[in-house]
Design an enzyme around this catalytic site. Sequence first.
Site, PDB file in Angstrom:
ATOM      1  CG  ASP A   1     -11.612 -19.729 -38.696  1.00  0.00           C
ATOM      2  OD1 ASP A   1     -11.278 -18.541 -38.897  1.00  0.00           O
ATOM      3  OD2 ASP A   1     -12.309 -20.086 -37.728  1.00  0.00           O
TER       4      ASP A   1
ATOM      5  CE  LYS B   1     -14.003 -20.132 -34.262  1.00  0.00           C
ATOM      6  NZ  LYS B   1     -14.219 -19.712 -35.668  1.00  0.00           N
TER       7      LYS B   1
ATOM      8  CE  LYS C   1     -12.724 -23.237 -35.741  1.00  0.00           C
ATOM      9  NZ  LYS C   1     -13.310 -22.679 -36.991  1.00  0.00           N
TER      10      LYS C   1
END
Length: 234
Positions: A98, A191, A161
């Site tokens: 991430d 996300k 995300k």
Amino acid sequence: MTTTTTTFLDAASVARYIDHTLLLPGASADDVTALVTEAIELGAYSICVSPSMLPLRIPAGADLKVAVVCGFPSGKHHSAIKAAEAALSIEQGADEIDMVIDIGAAKAGRFTEVQDDVAAVRAVIPAPGVLKVIIESAALTDAEIVGACQAAVAAGADFVKTSTGFHPAGGATVHAVRLMKQTVGDRAEIKASGGVRSFDDALAMIDAGATRLGVSGSAALLSGATSAEPAGSY
């Protein structure tokens, strides 16, 4: 957070959306061991931890992925440093990365730089490794969200995300998730992370297009499923 939704899922189903997260600077090895145990008990999809916590011991047979942050939380790292951090995390057992983009570059409209930054990290993550790109949506305008998402997808991101959860502007919103989904379509997944605290929050994010949720208080969130009602009640 507005939580109107038409989606209904039970606790076990929502758990499979969750990256059970511990990114506090003071987290210890014992804290992460407890995180792994709780994630398995809850049925979460993965845990999400800081790179210094690797390598981890995941019990044999556990259906649990390991996600690790990169360039976190500011994103103001050289791309080569982000790539090196990601490569080491993959070498030490991470399944997913991430990464945080350079928010300042996105704010300035320098989306080619954003794309190049993401591409540098993408290049060190071999298949089937997953790359999620954190755009810090609460700090961006709608146009900047669109530009950042387009740059991430062009560079090969698997997910875009919303948030680190550490930015003063805030975390995920239904509006941002919906806009991100409209922008990337089926080219990437979404996300939602940062401020997803209740079961209704989770359902609202999923309804807006999220396929993964970053949650630190997963047990408390999932306990709220007992009050959930069937589709049409939201």
